[in-house]
Write an enzyme that holds these catalytic residues in place. Structure first.
Site, mmCIF file in Angstrom:
data_model
loop_
_atom_site.group_PDB
_atom_site.id
_atom_site.type_symbol
_atom_site.label_atom_id
_atom_site.label_comp_id
_atom_site.label_asym_id
_atom_site.label_seq_id
_atom_site.Cartn_x
_atom_site.Cartn_y
_atom_site.Cartn_z
ATOM 1 C CE LYS A 272 -2.128 -1.070 3.851
ATOM 2 N NZ LYS A 272 -1.401 -2.323 4.160
ATOM 3 N NE ARG B 160 -4.519 -1.418 9.122
ATOM 4 C CZ ARG B 160 -3.447 -0.734 8.741
ATOM 5 N NH1 ARG B 160 -3.374 0.548 8.928
ATOM 6 N NH2 ARG B 160 -2.445 -1.338 8.177
ATOM 7 N NE ARG C 28 7.207 -2.326 6.354
ATOM 8 C CZ ARG C 28 5.867 -2.240 6.495
ATOM 9 N NH1 ARG C 28 5.104 -1.854 5.487
ATOM 10 N NH2 ARG C 28 5.313 -2.577 7.642
ATOM 11 N NE ARG D 282 6.112 -0.264 10.567
ATOM 12 C CZ ARG D 282 4.924 -0.307 9.971
ATOM 13 N NH1 ARG D 282 4.749 0.233 8.792
ATOM 14 N NH2 ARG D 282 3.910 -0.899 10.566
ATOM 15 N NE ARG E 167 2.156 -4.691 11.805
ATOM 16 C CZ ARG E 167 3.141 -4.589 10.916
ATOM 17 N NH1 ARG E 167 4.318 -5.066 11.196
ATOM 18 N NH2 ARG E 167 2.927 -3.996 9.787
HETATM 19 P P1 ADP Z 1 1.406 -1.504 7.556
HETATM 20 O O1 ADP Z 1 2.133 -0.588 6.589
HETATM 21 O O2 ADP Z 1 2.284 -2.576 8.080
HETATM 22 O O3 ADP Z 1 0.108 -1.986 7.001
HETATM 23 P P2 ADP Z 1 0.687 0.896 8.995
HETATM 24 O O4 ADP Z 1 1.923 1.681 8.826
HETATM 25 O O5 ADP Z 1 -0.469 1.208 8.129
HETATM 26 O O6 ADP Z 1 1.054 -0.647 8.853
HETATM 27 O O7 ADP Z 1 0.211 0.960 10.502
HETATM 28 C C1 ADP Z 1 1.117 0.783 11.561
HETATM 29 C C2 ADP Z 1 0.346 0.695 12.877
HETATM 30 O O8 ADP Z 1 -0.356 1.927 13.101
HETATM 31 C C3 ADP Z 1 -0.742 -0.367 12.900
HETATM 32 O O9 ADP Z 1 -0.204 -1.625 13.288
HETATM 33 C C4 ADP Z 1 -1.718 0.190 13.948
HETATM 34 O O10 ADP Z 1 -1.239 -0.020 15.266
HETATM 35 C C5 ADP Z 1 -1.648 1.690 13.662
HETATM 36 N N1 ADP Z 1 -2.679 2.087 12.669
HETATM 37 C C6 ADP Z 1 -2.458 2.530 11.398
HETATM 38 N N2 ADP Z 1 -3.609 2.808 10.781
HETATM 39 C C7 ADP Z 1 -4.601 2.544 11.679
HETATM 40 C C8 ADP Z 1 -6.026 2.616 11.632
HETATM 41 N N3 ADP Z 1 -6.684 3.020 10.521
HETATM 42 N N4 ADP Z 1 -6.717 2.276 12.757
HETATM 43 C C9 ADP Z 1 -6.079 1.885 13.867
HETATM 44 N N5 ADP Z 1 -4.750 1.765 13.964
HETATM 45 C C10 ADP Z 1 -3.998 2.092 12.891
HETATM 46 P P1 ADP Z 2 2.119 -1.870 3.235
HETATM 47 O O1 ADP Z 2 2.122 -0.375 3.223
HETATM 48 O O2 ADP Z 2 0.915 -2.460 2.556
HETATM 49 O O3 ADP Z 2 2.322 -2.450 4.597
HETATM 50 P P2 ADP Z 2 4.723 -1.626 1.914
HETATM 51 O O4 ADP Z 2 4.443 -0.745 0.752
HETATM 52 O O5 ADP Z 2 5.404 -1.026 3.081
HETATM 53 O O6 ADP Z 2 3.359 -2.374 2.358
HETATM 54 O O7 ADP Z 2 5.553 -2.881 1.366
HETATM 55 C C1 ADP Z 2 6.046 -3.879 2.275
HETATM 56 C C2 ADP Z 2 7.421 -4.357 1.806
HETATM 57 O O8 ADP Z 2 7.279 -5.130 0.610
HETATM 58 C C3 ADP Z 2 8.384 -3.223 1.459
HETATM 59 O O9 ADP Z 2 9.682 -3.614 1.866
HETATM 60 C C4 ADP Z 2 8.300 -3.120 -0.067
HETATM 61 O O10 ADP Z 2 9.527 -2.656 -0.634
HETATM 62 C C5 ADP Z 2 8.005 -4.558 -0.485
HETATM 63 N N1 ADP Z 2 7.124 -4.667 -1.647
HETATM 64 C C6 ADP Z 2 6.012 -3.913 -1.912
HETATM 65 N N2 ADP Z 2 5.427 -4.309 -3.067
HETATM 66 C C7 ADP Z 2 6.184 -5.344 -3.554
HETATM 67 C C8 ADP Z 2 6.080 -6.186 -4.728
HETATM 68 N N3 ADP Z 2 5.100 -6.043 -5.630
HETATM 69 N N4 ADP Z 2 7.014 -7.140 -4.884
HETATM 70 C C9 ADP Z 2 8.019 -7.289 -3.972
HETATM 71 N N5 ADP Z 2 8.165 -6.546 -2.855
HETATM 72 C C10 ADP Z 2 7.261 -5.579 -2.633
#
Ligand code: ADP
Ligand code: ADP
Ligand code: ZN
Length: 212
Positions: free
Chosen positions: A13, A88, A127, A160, A171
């Protein structure tokens, strides 16, 4: 245009939002980035959020919704935004719908990026994020030109705390988009599912196509 990006942690994302906002000019709003910024700045909100983030749990809706709704009242969000990591759950989705409705807007697209669990664990484990600008890298799949430094701003890269294998499992269970949230957008006829288990460029191309 208002766009919601849905998908489990590691689906891509954040990475895709950065690419799409570059080509569409949309404002990228990530609640995860907002919380991490608050943690870094040591605000009260940051301290509260951190206690949930460290356990891989959702920050309470009340707090999250208030922060996000406040953010979209700023002028830079007047024309639209791409939401990454929000909503979410259906409570958050309903709050967002209501706020947008109040100004004559609505969600135009909800793009669900689907990736199997085993792949997600590998992605999160590799990541790396920029401490300064939040850019996302992967040590194997999308490495920076120089290890440890951001291509865009030369900032320091870090991993992270909640990407550690022990927290990642929790998670993945707790942060997957729930079925009723997906139905919420399917019922509104704005849902599109994208196969996220492909190279970055192919996923970006599909997402752009869906936005057309
Ligand atoms: P990821 O990129 O791994 O999907 P995020 O960076 O979006 O994770 O979120 C990191 C953390 O921030 C989540 O594990 C949660 O604790 C909090 N968080 C983010 N977005 C939300 C949301 N919409 N509602 C509640 N908690 C959130
Ligand atoms: P999210 O925001 O959904 O948690 P991220 O954009 O942070 O996901 O991506 C999670 C990890 O996976 C990062 O290290 C990113 O570089 C890698 N990644 C994202 N998309 C791809 C893909 N299509 N193929 C391989 N690795 C990816
Ligand atoms: Zn950077």
């Amino acid at each position: 245009m208002f766009v919601v990006l849905l998908g489990p942690p590691g689906a891509g994302k954040g990475t895709q939002a950065q690419r799409l906002t570059t080509s569409t000019g949309l404002l990228h709003l990530s609640t995860g980035d907002m919380f991490r910024e608050n943690v870094r700045e040591g605000t009260e909100l940051g301290t509260l959020a951190k206690s949930y983030m460290d356990r891989g749990e959702l920050v309470p809706d009340e707090v999250t919704i208030k922060m996000l709704l406040e953010r979209i009242t700023r002028p830079d969000a007047a024309e639209g935004a791409m939401f990454d990591g929000f909503p979410r759950n259906v409570v958050q989705a309903a709050a967002l719908d209501e706020a947008l409705q109040g100004r004559g807007d609505s969600i135009d697209h909800a793009l669900l990026i689907a990736v199997p669990d085993e792949e997600l664990v590998a992605r999160l484990g590799g990541r790396w994020l920029c401490r300064v600008c939040g850019a996302v890298y992967h040590e194997l799949n999308d490495p920076p030109s120089r290890p440890g430094a951001c291509d865009t701003c030369d900032g320091e890269l870090y991993q992270r705390d909640d990407d550690r294998p022990d927290v990642v499992r929790t998670r993945l269970e707790k942060m997957k988009p729930p079925a009723d949230l997906i139905d919420h957008y399917r019922d509104a006829d704005v849902l599109r599912e994208i196969d996220g288990e492909r190279d970055l460029d192919s996923v970006t191309a599909d997402l752009l196509e869906a936005l057309r």
